[in-house]
Design an enzyme around this catalytic site. Structure first.
Site, PDB file in Angstrom:
ATOM      1  N   ASN A   1      50.539   9.705  10.456  1.00 45.13           N
ATOM      2  CA  ASN A   1      49.280   9.031  10.721  1.00 45.13           C
ATOM      3  C   ASN A   1      48.569   9.627  11.940  1.00 45.13           C
ATOM      4  OD1 ASN A   1      47.172   7.264  11.082  1.00 45.13           O
ATOM      5  ND2 ASN A   1      48.394   5.418  10.752  1.00 45.13           N
ATOM      6  N   ASP A   2      49.068   9.338  13.121  1.00 50.48           N
ATOM      7  CA  ASP A   2      48.369   9.773  14.330  1.00 50.48           C
ATOM      8  C   ASP A   2      48.200  11.289  14.415  1.00 50.48           C
ATOM      9  OD1 ASP A   2      48.126   7.173  15.113  1.00 50.48           O
ATOM     10  OD2 ASP A   2      49.921   7.187  16.379  1.00 50.48           O
ATOM     11  N   VAL A   3      49.185  12.039  13.882  1.00 51.47           N
ATOM     12  CA  VAL A   3      49.129  13.499  14.030  1.00 51.47           C
ATOM     13  C   VAL A   3      48.095  14.140  13.106  1.00 51.47           C
ATOM     14  CG1 VAL A   3      51.507  13.690  14.825  1.00 51.47           C
ATOM     15  CG2 VAL A   3      51.008  13.889  12.388  1.00 51.47           C
TER      16      VAL A   3
END
Lengths: 115, 477
Positions: free
Chosen positions: B404-406
């Site tokens: 997600n964040d990456v």
């Protein structure tokens, strides 16, 4: 008459001084080793690809188990209950690090190089 | 004899260095690791031979300690799941730190014996510590104890034990930590002065144990890769400090190699999250910073397209180049093997498949690579973020699985908790399929605009099940 300008090499003060000099030299030698090893470490480790960073960590972990050498040395000199118990503990902990570290690294690296 | 031992220590050091050098390529890595193990065996054998007349008790203890530790280490090493590797490495770090401060403590004890009664303990004359040795002893005590309890704390956090508090225990904890450290240093000074008494050492160790817990308890789960790398470095430094205590070069060399390794990995992890080390260590939890910014409804409202394995299977008919972006969700769902099967099927149809690995995709440096290697994915297919990003626009389908964040394009903006973090540019691919359970945010706690982009489709579900369904649809279709 005693001549002050020519120091007597056998005097206590002189002995102490030269002993101190030896000690300082050996400390400097140890510090030299310390810093050079850090530079060597930095040079090789920056070349390890990210793929192998986990095995690098577990493998270097095993190497930091080198304290096992210290534990052996201490147990060779230790007398008395406290020293012996602590020595045994240190020996066991460091060996977990050494044996476990190399074994788990081997297990991982085998997966990378199957074919 | 001592000269010979030092010469052998030099050989062992060289073996360690060649061992690590072997790790610069997967093909030479197994041999490198064995070289390191050989160096260790040599160092241990030489140390035993150095004082072979130490007596029966000494050898009984050395051998029994080795057998006990060896069995535990061996068991842990062969039983551990690859997903649990960060916990294991954390634990090993802690044990290394513990062993180091114990050895330094015994050295101080023997030194005290000699100082108080040089006649009875005349044979311990070599154990007498000078000021530099005493300083090193206390340094080893502080670093080793922080490493031990900090690592155990990291282990508990990675295991996600419920009783482990997350975040600061109380207001002003950073100040308290500094106070504790100062107290430990002050007591160390006292201990160096009254070098015959042992209690300052064990008080310093105790205080440092508390410090280790307090330091790590405040650090969030997402930052654990940094913490483990840092503790790795500490365990090396503790060993090096112990080397200064007992005036032994191989401890100094091996310890500083590991210290350097840990520092470098810490730096890489921090860079991959675009955070400074002090921010990781003293900044508390990342989610506390996530306040302003668009809400999930603003970002997603009506723009998220959901898809099914059948539809995705049809998209693959025309794809030439597929990139898979795995996140830790892959490991949680144990989907590595399913992903590998999908890759095999696609490749048998002439599709190029690669994996794009973000440095913090797993829970420790290089973790995702190990998880995929376990599933027989060849290491040549694991492409680093910086290498794959320039080519993302030529990718037909990018599959984001459990990440997600990456892959959050908002990281390119100058504000927000992810600002400046390097990401994999999946949004540049022609088509993005996101396999995810729900739209829930990642560690950073912010919505991901990628999910609402025109070229993105969500395939909701458990990673493993979804990939297996997709593979089956491809086989049938």
């Amino acid at each position: 008459m005693h001549n002050d300008s020519e120091p007597d090499p056998d005097s206590d003060w002189e002995k102490k001084k030269s002993k101190n000099e030896v000690r300082v030299m050996s400390l400097i030698a140890s510090l030299t080793v310390f810093f050079l090893a850090i530079f060597v470490g930095k040079e090789i480790i920056t070349k390890v690809p990210p793929t192998l960073h986990t095995p690098l960590m577990s493998g270097s972990n095993a190497i930091s188990g080198i304290t096992v050498v210290g534990a052996i040395l201490m147990l060779q000199h230790a007398e008395g209950f406290v020293a012996i118990v602590l020595g045994f503990l240190a020996m066991a902990l460091a060996t977990i690090n050494v044996v476990g570290g190399f074994a788990v690294t081997h297990r991982m690296l085998k997966m990378f190089d199957k074919r | 004899m001592e000269q010979f031992a030092n010469l052998m220590y030099l050989v062992a050091s060289a073996l360690f260095i060649f061992g690590i050098k072997g790790l610069t390529h997967p093909r030479t890595a197994v041999r490198g690791n064995l070289l390191g193990a050989l160096g260790m065996a040599l160092a241990m054998a030489v140390t035993i031979l150095l004082k072979w007349d130490a007596g029966f008790t000494a050898y009984a203890l050395i051998i029994s300690g080795f057998v006990v530790g060896g069995l535990i280490g061996w068991q842990l090493a062969w039983k551990v799941e690859m997903t649990a590797m960060p916990e294991l490495v954390a634990l090993y770090n802690g044990f290394g730190g513990g062993a180091s401060f114990l050895v330094a403590g015994i050295a101080l004890l023997l030194h005290g014996d000699y100082i108080t009664d040089p006649v009875t303990y005349h044979h311990l004359v070599n154990m007498k510590l000078e000021m530099d040795g005493l300083i090193a002893t206390y340094a080893s005590g502080i670093i080793g104890a922080v490493t031990l309890t900090g690592s155990v704390m990291a282990f508990c956090k990675l295991r996600e034990y419920k009783w482990v508090p997350n975040g600061f225990l109380f207001q002003g904890q950073n100040l308290a930590n500094i106070a504790i450290l100062l107290l430990a240093i002050l007591l160390s000074g006292l201990g160096c002065y009254y070098s015959a008494s042992l209690w300052p050492y064990w008080v310093v160790v105790l205080i440092s144990c508390v410090l280790g817990v307090m330091l790590v308890v405040a650090i969030g789960g997402a930052d654990m890769p940094v913490v483990i790398a840092l503790l790795n470095s500490y365990s090396g430094l503790a060993a090096a400090a112990t080397g200064f205590v007992i005036d032994n070069n191989i401890l100094i060399i091996a310890g500083s190699l590991v210290g350097a390794s840990g520092v470098i990995l810490t730096g890489i992890m921090c860079k991959a999250m675009n955070r400074s080390l002090s921010n990781v260590l003293f900044g508390g939890l990342l989610s506390e910073q996530a306040s302003a910014g668009p809400s999930a409804d603003d970002v997603y409202g009506g723009k998220v397209k959901s898809t099914t394995p059948e539809e995705v299977a049809m998209l693959f008919d025309t794809a030439q180049r597929v990139v898979i972006v795995p996140g830790y969700g892959v490991a949680v769902a144990q989907a590595q093997h399913a992903v590998r099967d999908l890759e095999n099927l696609l490749e048998s149809r002439g599709v190029t498949v690669e994996y794009a690995i973000h440095p913090v995709a797993g829970r420790m440096p290089g973790h995702m690579n190990v998880l995929l290697a376990e599933a027989d994915v060849p290491y040549e297919k694991l492409i680093e973020m910086d290498a794959i990003n320039p080519t993302m626009s030529t990718v037909d389908i990018c599959m984001v699985i459990g990440a997600n964040d990456v892959v959050n394009p908002d990281a390119r903006k100058s504000v927000g908790p992810l600002a400046g973090m390097p990401i994999i540019n999946v949004d540049e691919a022609r088509m993005v399929i996101v396999v995810k359970r729900s739209l829930s945010p990642g560690f950073a706690g912010v919505p991901n605009p990628l999910f609402a982009m025109d070229n993105a489709q969500m395939m909701f579900g458990d990673g493993k099940k979804a990939i297996i369904e997709l593979t089956n649809c491809l086989k049938e279709g």
